[in-house]
Design a protein around this motif. Sequence first.
Motif, PDB file in Angstrom:
ATOM      1  N   TYR A 174       6.142  -2.031  -7.498  1.00 39.85           N
ATOM      2  CA  TYR A 174       5.147  -2.555  -8.441  1.00 39.85           C
ATOM      3  C   TYR A 174       3.785  -1.980  -8.075  1.00 39.85           C
ATOM      4  O   TYR A 174       3.396  -2.000  -6.911  1.00 39.85           O
ATOM      5  N   CYS A 175       3.066  -1.500  -9.093  1.00 40.61           N
ATOM      6  CA  CYS A 175       1.785  -0.850  -8.846  1.00 40.61           C
ATOM      7  C   CYS A 175       0.686  -1.473  -9.696  1.00 40.61           C
ATOM      8  O   CYS A 175       0.935  -1.888 -10.838  1.00 40.61           O
ATOM      9  N   GLY A 178      -1.440   1.985  -3.772  1.00 43.94           N
ATOM     10  CA  GLY A 178      -1.625   0.538  -3.596  1.00 43.94           C
ATOM     11  C   GLY A 178      -0.447  -0.268  -4.099  1.00 43.94           C
ATOM     12  O   GLY A 178      -0.586  -1.437  -4.464  1.00 43.94           O
ATOM     13  N   CYS A 179       0.734   0.342  -4.100  1.00 45.01           N
ATOM     14  CA  CYS A 179       1.918  -0.313  -4.662  1.00 45.01           C
ATOM     15  C   CYS A 179       2.628  -1.190  -3.637  1.00 45.01           C
ATOM     16  O   CYS A 179       2.420  -1.061  -2.436  1.00 45.01           O
ATOM     17  N   MET A 180       3.474  -2.070  -4.153  1.00 45.34           N
ATOM     18  CA  MET A 180       4.266  -2.982  -3.332  1.00 45.34           C
ATOM     19  C   MET A 180       5.744  -2.667  -3.535  1.00 45.34           C
ATOM     20  O   MET A 180       6.202  -2.490  -4.664  1.00 45.34           O
ATOM     21  N   ASP A 201       0.809  -1.212   0.000  1.00 45.70           N
ATOM     22  CA  ASP A 201       0.000   0.000   0.000  1.00 45.70           C
ATOM     23  C   ASP A 201       0.849   1.272   0.000  1.00 45.70           C
ATOM     24  O   ASP A 201       0.539   2.258   0.676  1.00 45.70           O
ATOM     25  N   VAL A 202       1.924   1.233  -0.783  1.00 42.37           N
ATOM     26  CA  VAL A 202       2.836   2.367  -0.919  1.00 42.37           C
ATOM     27  C   VAL A 202       2.313   3.294  -2.013  1.00 42.37           C
ATOM     28  O   VAL A 202       1.749   2.839  -3.010  1.00 42.37           O
ATOM     29  N   VAL A 215       7.221   0.425 -11.616  1.00 40.90           N
ATOM     30  CA  VAL A 215       7.251   1.864 -11.887  1.00 40.90           C
ATOM     31  C   VAL A 215       8.547   2.535 -11.415  1.00 40.90           C
ATOM     32  O   VAL A 215       8.870   3.627 -11.866  1.00 40.90           O
ATOM     33  N   ARG A 216       9.272   1.898 -10.504  1.00 39.49           N
ATOM     34  CA  ARG A 216      10.544   2.473 -10.031  1.00 39.49           C
ATOM     35  C   ARG A 216      11.479   1.344  -9.598  1.00 39.49           C
ATOM     36  O   ARG A 216      11.049   0.370  -8.999  1.00 39.49           O
ATOM     37  N   GLU A 217      12.779   1.550  -9.912  1.00 39.95           N
ATOM     38  CA  GLU A 217      13.845   0.673  -9.427  1.00 39.95           C
ATOM     39  C   GLU A 217      14.914   1.556  -8.811  1.00 39.95           C
ATOM     40  O   GLU A 217      15.256   2.583  -9.382  1.00 39.95           O
TER      41      GLU A 217
END
Length: 164
Positions: free
Chosen positions: A142-143, A123-125, A111-112, A149-151
Amino acid sequence: RVVSRLLDKTDTIAGVNVAVVEVTEHKDGQLLELTEDYYAQHRDGTVWYFGERVTDYKDGKPVGHEGQWLAGENGYRPGVFMPAYPTVGQEFAPEQIPGVADERAKVLELDVEVTVPAGRFTGCMKTEDRDLLDSKTEFKFYCPRAGLVREESAKGSSELVRLA
């Protein structure tokens, strides 16, 4: 620049119908790598990773296939790419191919909220991904409806710029 796109085709790997995702990596306008990644979703929701066909390039010419593997060949097995119902602390193995690719992931947060050039996602992990062969660690976000979406790594970060 890295471009990932779901192709309008499927393949069969280890007897399983898989989706094909093409990933191209460029540096200074030159193609470095072209990869086809293979994924299948189980009816329980878990996404499995069935391998990758890799072509490395130098000066516009193919020079190798480092890191390539396919489930069903040489005893290789698919790995869990994304658990259906992730929980904080859960660990999974996207790749366990001795000497070729060996990665582990751990769910750090759920839920980031993440904001990148492509937009604001909720709701991202967040995962910690460890490459056991290269001793590298990355943090990935991951969204829903967007994927990765970001590394973030010691070398820097990359962000999703556009959803097509």
